[in-house]
Design an enzyme around this catalytic site. Structure first.
Site, PDB file in Angstrom:
ATOM      1  N   ARG A 108       0.855  -1.201   0.000  1.00 16.40           N
ATOM      2  CA  ARG A 108       0.000   0.000   0.000  1.00 16.40           C
ATOM      3  C   ARG A 108       0.882   1.239   0.000  1.00 16.40           C
ATOM      4  NH1 ARG A 108      -3.641   0.123   5.123  1.00 16.40           N
ATOM      5  NH2 ARG A 108      -4.396  -1.760   4.079  1.00 16.40           N
ATOM      6  N   HIS A 153       1.674  -2.183   5.664  1.00 13.03           N
ATOM      7  CA  HIS A 153       1.485  -2.523   4.250  1.00 13.03           C
ATOM      8  C   HIS A 153       2.478  -1.784   3.365  1.00 13.03           C
ATOM      9  CE1 HIS A 153      -2.311  -4.887   4.082  1.00 13.03           C
ATOM     10  NE2 HIS A 153      -2.617  -4.248   5.205  1.00 13.03           N
ATOM     11  N   ASP A 160      -3.642  -8.385   3.264  1.00 13.45           N
ATOM     12  CA  ASP A 160      -4.996  -8.628   3.768  1.00 13.45           C
ATOM     13  C   ASP A 160      -5.624  -9.676   2.864  1.00 13.45           C
ATOM     14  OD1 ASP A 160      -4.614  -6.593   5.611  1.00 13.45           O
ATOM     15  OD2 ASP A 160      -5.704  -5.098   4.434  1.00 13.45           O
ATOM     16  N   GLU A 242      -7.463  -7.919  13.557  1.00 16.62           N
ATOM     17  CA  GLU A 242      -8.019  -8.041  12.206  1.00 16.62           C
ATOM     18  C   GLU A 242      -7.771  -9.458  11.688  1.00 16.62           C
ATOM     19  OE1 GLU A 242      -6.052  -4.988   9.947  1.00 16.62           O
ATOM     20  OE2 GLU A 242      -7.177  -3.364  10.895  1.00 16.62           O
ATOM     21  N   HIS A 245      -5.484  -9.723   8.411  1.00 12.78           N
ATOM     22  CA  HIS A 245      -4.219  -8.986   8.303  1.00 12.78           C
ATOM     23  C   HIS A 245      -3.043  -9.847   8.754  1.00 12.78           C
ATOM     24  CE1 HIS A 245      -1.967  -4.996   8.896  1.00 12.78           C
ATOM     25  NE2 HIS A 245      -1.170  -5.890   9.466  1.00 12.78           N
TER      26      HIS A 245
END
Length: 271
Positions: A108, A153, A160, A242, A245
Site C-alpha cells: 500500500r 502494508h 490482507d 483483524e 491482516h
C-alpha cells in the site's frame, strides 16, 4: 450575458485552471519529477502465484472512504518476493483442501495511507459508515487504532486476505450509492463476497473482527483458523485485531515505508 456572481466567477476560474493543468503537455506535467519505483525485491503476486484470487478493494470505491484510493493505478497485488513465495506455499496446501486464497490488499503506497488520514479527519464524510464502522464514531478512529499515519502494508510484506471454498463463485461489483449493510451482519445479508464466512466482511471496524473474538460461530472460527494456520506455517503473523491482516517475517524492508504506485510499471524489469 448577465454579470457573474462572485462565487460563480470563482468557480469558473477554478475550472479553467484545472483544465489548463490537465491539458498541459506531458513534459510539463512530468516536471514535478518521476514517480518512485519499487526496489529490487518486489514482485507481482500474479507472477509468483497465479492461482491466488485478487479482489483489490482500494482500486474501487467499495471501501470505508467511498472513493478509489490514491496510488492504486491497477487492481494488482505487489509484495516483497519472500512474502509472495510464502503465499504460494500456503496456497498449494489450501488447494489440496479445496480452498484458495484471495487477497484484498497487499503493498500500500504511503500516499494511500495519507488519504486515509485526511478522510478520518473529515468528520462530516460518513458515506460508508453504515457498512464499515456502524458501531464506532468517526472521531474515535485514530484513538481506537483503526486509522494511523503509517501502515505496515507500505513496507511490502503485509497482506490482507481470506480463503474461498472451491469452486470459487463470481461476485458482483459494488455499485456506488447502493444501500449499505453492516459488515458484521450475517453473511447472506452483507455485501456479497465469495469468501468463506469469517464473521465479518473485510475492513470491518468492529471488535467482532478480532481474530479470537468469542462471539463468532464455530464455523466462522474454523474458517479463521484455517486461514491463520495455513499462513503461520509459512512465516506469517496475524494482527489480533483483524482476522484478515498478516505480515511475513522477517520483513525484507522492516524500516522503509514506500510510496511507489501500485502498477506493473513500478516494478523493476523482470519483476
Amino acid at each position: 450575458m448577465p454579470r457573474l456572481t462572485t462565487a460563480l466567477r470563482s468557480a469558473v476560474l477554478s475550472a479553467a485552471a484545472l483544465l489548463a493543468v490537465t491539458a498541459a503537455p506531458p513534459q510539463a506535467r512530468a516536471a514535478a519529477g518521476p514517480e518512485p519505483k519499487a526496489p529490487s525485491g518486489f514482485v507481482a503476486l500474479r507472477d509468483v502465484a497465479p492461482t491466488i484470487l485478487q479482489d483489490i478493494r482500494y482500486h474501487t470505491a467499495h471501501n470505508f472512504t467511498g472513493d478509489r484510493i490514491d496510488g492504486y493505478r491497477a487492481p494488482m497485488c505487489i509484495l516483497t518476493e519472500p512474502a509472495a513465495k510464502a503465499l504460494r506455499a500456503a496456497q498449494h496446501k489450501l488447494l489440496r483442501k479445496g480452498y484458495t486464497l484471495k487477497v484484498y490488499d497487499c503493498y500500500r503506497p504511503q500516499r494511500a495511507v495519507d488519504q486515509f488520514v485526511r478522510w478520518a479527519e473529515d468528520l462530516g464524510d460518513v458515506r460508508m459508515k453504515e457498512e464499515f464502522y456502524p458501531r464506532v464514531e468517526k472521531d474515535r478512529l485514530f484513538e481506537d487504532g483503526y486509522i494511523a499515519e503509517k501502515s505496515g502494508h507500505s513496507r511490502g510484506s503485509t497482506v490482507d486476505l481470506t480463503v474461498v471454498r472451491l469452486p470459487a463463485l463470481p461476485t458482483r461489483p459494488y455499485v456506488p450509492g447502493e444501500p449499505l449493510v453492516p459488515c458484521y451482519a450475517p453473511q447472506d445479508e452483507r455485501f456479497p463476497d465469495n469468501s468463506a464466512d469469517m464473521g465479518t466482511g473485510y475492513d470491518c471496524f468492529d471488535t467482532l473482527s478480532h481474530t479470537e473474538d468469542p462471539r463468532i460461530t464455530p464455523e466462522q472460527r474454523a474458517n479463521r483458523q484455517l486461514l491463520k494456520s495455513a499462513l503461520e506455517e509459512q512465516g506469517f503473523a496475524n494482527l489480533p485485531e483483524e482476522w484478515w491482516h498478516f505480515t511475513h517475517r522477517p520483513e525484507l524492508f522492516p524500516d522503509t515505508y514506500f510510496d511507489f504506485p501500485v502498477s506493473r510499471r513500478s516494478l523493476t524489469p523482470g519483476h
